[in-house]
Design an enzyme around this catalytic site. Structure first.
Site, short mmCIF file in Angstrom:
data_model
loop_
_atom_site.label_atom_id
_atom_site.label_comp_id
_atom_site.label_asym_id
_atom_site.label_seq_id
_atom_site.Cartn_x
_atom_site.Cartn_y
_atom_site.Cartn_z
N CYS A 1 1.44 -5.97 -11.02
CA CYS A 1 1.86 -7.36 -10.83
C CYS A 1 1.58 -8.07 -12.14
O CYS A 1 0.44 -8.08 -12.62
CB CYS A 1 1.04 -7.98 -9.70
SG CYS A 1 1.28 -9.75 -9.48
N CYS B 1 8.22 -9.45 -14.32
CA CYS B 1 7.79 -9.62 -12.92
C CYS B 1 8.33 -8.41 -12.18
O CYS B 1 9.51 -8.07 -12.33
CB CYS B 1 8.35 -10.91 -12.33
SG CYS B 1 8.03 -11.06 -10.56
N GLU C 1 12.11 -11.68 -2.00
CA GLU C 1 11.29 -11.46 -0.79
C GLU C 1 12.08 -11.80 0.48
O GLU C 1 11.83 -11.25 1.53
CB GLU C 1 10.01 -12.31 -0.85
CG GLU C 1 9.06 -11.90 -1.96
CD GLU C 1 7.88 -11.02 -1.49
OE1 GLU C 1 7.46 -11.16 -0.35
OE2 GLU C 1 7.42 -10.20 -2.31
N ASP D 1 -0.18 -5.14 -5.72
CA ASP D 1 0.73 -6.24 -6.06
C ASP D 1 0.52 -7.35 -5.03
O ASP D 1 0.02 -7.10 -3.92
CB ASP D 1 2.20 -5.78 -6.03
CG ASP D 1 3.16 -6.90 -6.45
OD1 ASP D 1 2.98 -7.46 -7.55
OD2 ASP D 1 4.06 -7.26 -5.67
N SER D 2 0.96 -8.57 -5.38
CA SER D 2 0.87 -9.67 -4.42
C SER D 2 1.73 -9.38 -3.18
O SER D 2 1.43 -9.87 -2.10
CB SER D 2 1.36 -10.95 -5.09
OG SER D 2 2.69 -10.77 -5.52
N HIS E 1 9.19 -7.95 -9.27
CA HIS E 1 10.26 -8.19 -8.31
C HIS E 1 11.65 -8.18 -8.97
O HIS E 1 12.66 -7.99 -8.30
CB HIS E 1 10.10 -9.57 -7.66
CG HIS E 1 9.07 -9.63 -6.59
ND1 HIS E 1 7.73 -9.51 -6.83
CD2 HIS E 1 9.19 -9.81 -5.25
CE1 HIS E 1 7.07 -9.63 -5.70
NE2 HIS E 1 7.94 -9.81 -4.71
#
Ligand code: DGL
Length: 290
Positions: A89, A208, A174, A26-27, A210
């Site tokens: 991702c 996504c 994040e 993932d990023s 996240h």
């Protein structure tokens, strides 16, 4: 052309044919929500989680940049002995997966596999929606790629798909702001924009990795009859089915139940932030990618 030749040369000297762990990429931290579900369903295998935290977020970057970063990550995980890499991702899956599968894998090693998170989600979408109106929330890159609309259109042309890019949602997660009032503002804004584009939506895909951390807030601003679909469990089940159908690949995965965490940022920083996603401490290592 020179790039392709270099990749070929590299593949010939680098890749061991011995079994190795499953690579999860993932990023940043979002893929940890997928890793958790995969490890619940397939606890017997070894894993390496790679987060390109130094260069995240990917969601606002251009196609070429996301493709190049993703290619580097796949190559890094192949170097580490992974025969199977999951792009956990949506942005990387939407932007880079097809090119990697069609152009890079045949050159690097046609027996290795790279899988994404969009196809498994799309495959079951028709079972989730009654109204046949589906909303997708994702990063700017994912929504701009139109990947969900195109893929759903191939399988289920009777479904209307409406996307909404939510560029602030990843930074909120994040930066550990996903429980605060700032999150309420941005969640309410994008949910109401999405529903004004299509009020018949009865299923919302969190496109996504996240976004599961924002689920409580998203629920608050969605009408109760709209179902929220979070990808983790589906990706894990789909991987289990895939490995069942591919015994050769299954034999190329080591079985020790371990997981190593690699980050391109500081290991300490990853260790602290990963706890938000995993609710238990992990020990990370810093790696470089090129
Ligand atoms: N978690 C990633 C996804 O699923 C995107 C995060 C980012 O923008 O880097 O799309």
């Amino acid at each position: 052309m020179i790039g392709i030749l270099l990749l070929f040369y590299k593949s010939r000297i680098m890749y061991s044919q011995s079994p190795g762990p499953v690579g999860i990429f993932d990023s940043g931290y979002g893929g940890l929500t997928i890793l958790e579900k995969i490890r619940e369903v397939l606890p017997q295998y070894d894993y390496i989680y790679l987060g390109d935290n130094a260069r995240a977020p990917y969601g606002t970057r251009s196609y070429d940049v996301v493709y190049e970063f993703t290619r580097q990550a796949v190559s890094k995980l192949f170097d580490a002995g992974c025969h199977l890499v999951i792009l956990a991702c949506n942005t990387a899956s939407a932007t880079a997966l097809r090119t990697i599968q069609q152009r890079v894998l045949p050159v690097l090693d046609p027996d290795r596999r790279v899988l994404g998170v969009i196809r498994p989600t799309v495959e079951i979408i028709d079972d989730l929606t009654q109204s046949k109106h589906v909303g997708i929330v994702g990063t700017s890159g994912t929504i701009r790629s139109n990947s969900y609309t195109i893929e759903i259109g191939k399988y289920f042309p009777h479904i209307t798909v409406t996307g909404e890019a939510c560029p602030m949602w990843v930074p909120l997660v994040e930066n550990d702001e996903f429980r605060g009032p700032g999150a309420d503002y941005f969640v309410e804004k994008h949910i109401s924009q999405l529903l004004s584009k299509d009020p018949l939506i009865d299923t919302l895909v969190l496109g996504c990795t996240h976004y599961p951390l924002l689920e409580e807030k998203i629920r608050k601003y969605l009408p109760p009859e709209v179902r929220i679909f979070s990808q983790g469990e589906r990706i894990a089940e789909s991987l289990k089915e895939y490995l069942y159908r591919h015994p050769g690949l299954r034999r190329q995965i080591t079985r020790g139940g371990t997981c190593r965490f690699w980050t391109t940022e500081s290991a300490d920083k990853f260790t602290t932030s990963a706890t938000l996603f995993l609710s238990r401490p992990v020990q990370a290592e810093t790696v470089t990618m090129e």
